[in-house]
Design a protein around this motif. Structure first.
Motif, PDB file in Angstrom:
ATOM      1  N   MET A  65       0.886  -1.239   0.057  1.00  0.00           N
ATOM      2  CA  MET A  65       0.217  -0.051  -0.085  1.00  0.00           C
ATOM      3  C   MET A  65       0.966   1.232  -0.117  1.00  0.00           C
ATOM      4  SD  MET A  65      -1.213  -0.060   3.848  1.00  0.00           S
ATOM      5  CE  MET A  65      -0.100   0.580   5.148  1.00  0.00           C
ATOM      6  N   THR A  66       0.170   2.241  -0.446  1.00  0.00           N
ATOM      7  CA  THR A  66       0.949   3.738  -0.084  1.00  0.00           C
ATOM      8  C   THR A  66       0.247   4.428   0.672  1.00  0.00           C
ATOM      9  OG1 THR A  66      -0.301   4.917  -2.085  1.00  0.00           O
ATOM     10  CG2 THR A  66       1.752   3.708  -2.425  1.00  0.00           C
ATOM     11  N   VAL A  67       1.095   5.098   1.679  1.00  0.00           N
ATOM     12  CA  VAL A  67       0.462   5.572   2.725  1.00  0.00           C
ATOM     13  C   VAL A  67      -0.310   6.938   2.062  1.00  0.00           C
ATOM     14  CG1 VAL A  67       0.932   6.974   4.923  1.00  0.00           C
ATOM     15  CG2 VAL A  67       1.945   5.144   4.468  1.00  0.00           C
ATOM     16  N   ALA A  68       0.130   7.657   1.105  1.00  0.00           N
ATOM     17  CA  ALA A  68      -0.391   8.692   0.356  1.00  0.00           C
ATOM     18  C   ALA A  68      -1.968   8.554   0.181  1.00  0.00           C
ATOM     19  CB  ALA A  68       0.273   9.097  -0.926  1.00  0.00           C
ATOM     20  N   ASP A  69      -2.285   7.187  -0.470  1.00  0.00           N
ATOM     21  CA  ASP A  69      -3.634   6.855  -0.566  1.00  0.00           C
ATOM     22  C   ASP A  69      -4.734   7.096   0.717  1.00  0.00           C
ATOM     23  OD1 ASP A  69      -2.881   6.148  -3.055  1.00  0.00           O
ATOM     24  OD2 ASP A  69      -2.961   3.628  -2.513  1.00  0.00           O
ATOM     25  N   PHE A  70      -4.232   6.882   1.900  1.00  0.00           N
ATOM     26  CA  PHE A  70      -5.065   7.052   2.917  1.00  0.00           C
ATOM     27  C   PHE A  70      -5.459   8.694   3.147  1.00  0.00           C
ATOM     28  CE2 PHE A  70      -2.989   3.162   4.054  1.00  0.00           C
ATOM     29  CZ  PHE A  70      -4.044   2.381   4.245  1.00  0.00           C
ATOM     30  N   ASN A  71      -4.276   9.551   2.807  1.00  0.00           N
ATOM     31  CA  ASN A  71      -4.441  11.025   2.802  1.00  0.00           C
ATOM     32  C   ASN A  71      -5.663  11.244   2.031  1.00  0.00           C
ATOM     33  OD1 ASN A  71      -3.282  14.047   2.065  1.00  0.00           O
ATOM     34  ND2 ASN A  71      -3.479  13.528   4.379  1.00  0.00           N
ATOM     35  N   ALA A  72      -5.948  10.814   0.796  1.00  0.00           N
ATOM     36  CA  ALA A  72      -6.807  11.221  -0.026  1.00  0.00           C
ATOM     37  C   ALA A  72      -8.281  10.445   0.204  1.00  0.00           C
ATOM     38  CB  ALA A  72      -6.454  10.537  -1.495  1.00  0.00           C
ATOM     39  N   ILE A  73      -8.395   9.752   1.283  1.00  0.00           N
ATOM     40  CA  ILE A  73      -9.829   9.228   1.830  1.00  0.00           C
ATOM     41  C   ILE A  73     -10.733  10.271   2.035  1.00  0.00           C
ATOM     42  CG2 ILE A  73     -11.069   7.787   3.259  1.00  0.00           C
ATOM     43  CD1 ILE A  73      -8.634   5.752   3.165  1.00  0.00           C
TER      44      ILE A  73
END
Length: 125
Positions: A65-73
């Motif tokens: 996973m990429t942590v940046a994806d969580f910031n976009a949620i």
């Protein structure tokens, strides 16, 4: 016969994808913050302000996973399965805090807030 397991083991899924919990998770189903109003002559009443229900957790920074994806949620479903059998679900949740990875233990904190967090209880026999 009922199980005496009340705490400890938990699972989390974000939009149907199971993630590795590094530590504990927390949730709040509260929708108001209540404060007392007091004057020099004593108690006057209450003040209520809306708050967003929340689910927070510490996740492991897994390689898939990429942590940046969580910031976009912004509009996700978060499901916690607790050791006591309770299911906690947050719908239309958004990640609210900045995610910072601790590389020593490959972990980061996530806080989700949204319009509703519900608890599905289990019957104890």
């Amino acid at each position: 016969m009922s199980s005496n397991l009340l705490a400890g083991i938990a699972r989390v899924a974000i939009d149907g994808v199971t993630r590795q919990l590094e530590g504990g998770a927390k949730y709040s189903v509260s929708t108001v913050k209540r404060e007392e109003l007091v004057g020099p002559d004593g108690f006057h009443g209450w003040k209520e302000t809306p708050v967003a229900p929340s689910i927070s957790m510490s996740l492991r920074d897994a390689g898939d996973m990429t942590v940046a994806d969580f910031n976009a949620i912004r509009n996700s479903t978060i499901v916690l399965e607790l050791a006591n059998g309770k299911i906690v679900t947050g719908r239309n949740m958004g990640a609210t805090d900045v995610q910072e990875v601790d590389t020593e233990d490959a972990k980061f904190e996530l806080v989700f807030k949204g319009p509703q967090v519900t608890e599905q209880t289990v019957s104890v026999s």
